[in-house]
Motif scaffolding. Structure first.
Motif: not given
Length: 168
Positions: A36, A39, A93, A95, A99
């Motif tokens: 993460q 990412f 960030g 998350a 996804d």
């Protein structure tokens, strides 16, 4: 660029397009494994690669005077606009958004590749076949002209040749 100049390059262009597609899809698969904290940067690098691939594809389409160039460019622009719009959130960030993006990117790219790029590949193949057929016709015409010239130079008579000796 003429069709004759482009025709020998078409197989290489098609191979390059296939390689680029594999590279991008491999990049998407690799992105799924990135931690993460990295990412956002990895996503940015992938978007940059996709953008460069689109640029190369558009140059190829310009080169062959691709008839649906505008629609193909529009699809590129729409994909890139979405990818760029998400970039800042992913770099921060986010998350849950990461996804969602990872679930959506492969589908978007595969849709583009299987529709728009498949049509481009077909147009390249048709152009290659057209150029090959034109080269074949030119070769036959040259051969016919050469044999006609050879026949005229060997025949010194004014009328039809007379066959001497018995007929078979």
């Amino acid at each position: 660029m003429s069709e004759a100049d482009l025709s020998p390059r078409i197989p290489a262009l098609l191979a390059a397009m296939d390689a680029e597609h594999r590279h991008v899809l491999d990049g998407v698969a690799a992105l799924m494994l990135v931690p993460q904290e990295r990412f956002g940067a990895a996503y940015g690098a992938l978007v940059d690669e996709i953008e460069e691939g689109f640029r190369q594809e558009e140059l190829m389409m310009d080169e062959i005077d691709y008839p649906t160039l505008k629609a193909h460019r529009r699809d590129h622009a729409e994909l890139l606009a979405l990818l760029h719009r998400l970039r800042p959130y992913l770099e921060e960030g986010n998350a849950p958004l990461a996804d969602i993006v990872m679930g959506m990117i492969p589908h978007m790219l595969i849709r583009h590749m299987s529709a728009m790029d498949q049509e481009l590949a077909l147009a390249l193949r048709q152009q290659e076949e057209h150029a090959a057929a034109g080269a074949e016709v030119a070769a036959v015409a040259e051969g016919t002209q050469a044999s006609s010239s050879a026949g005229l130079s060997a025949d010194t008579g004014c009328g039809p040749r007379m066959i001497s000796g018995p007929l078979p």
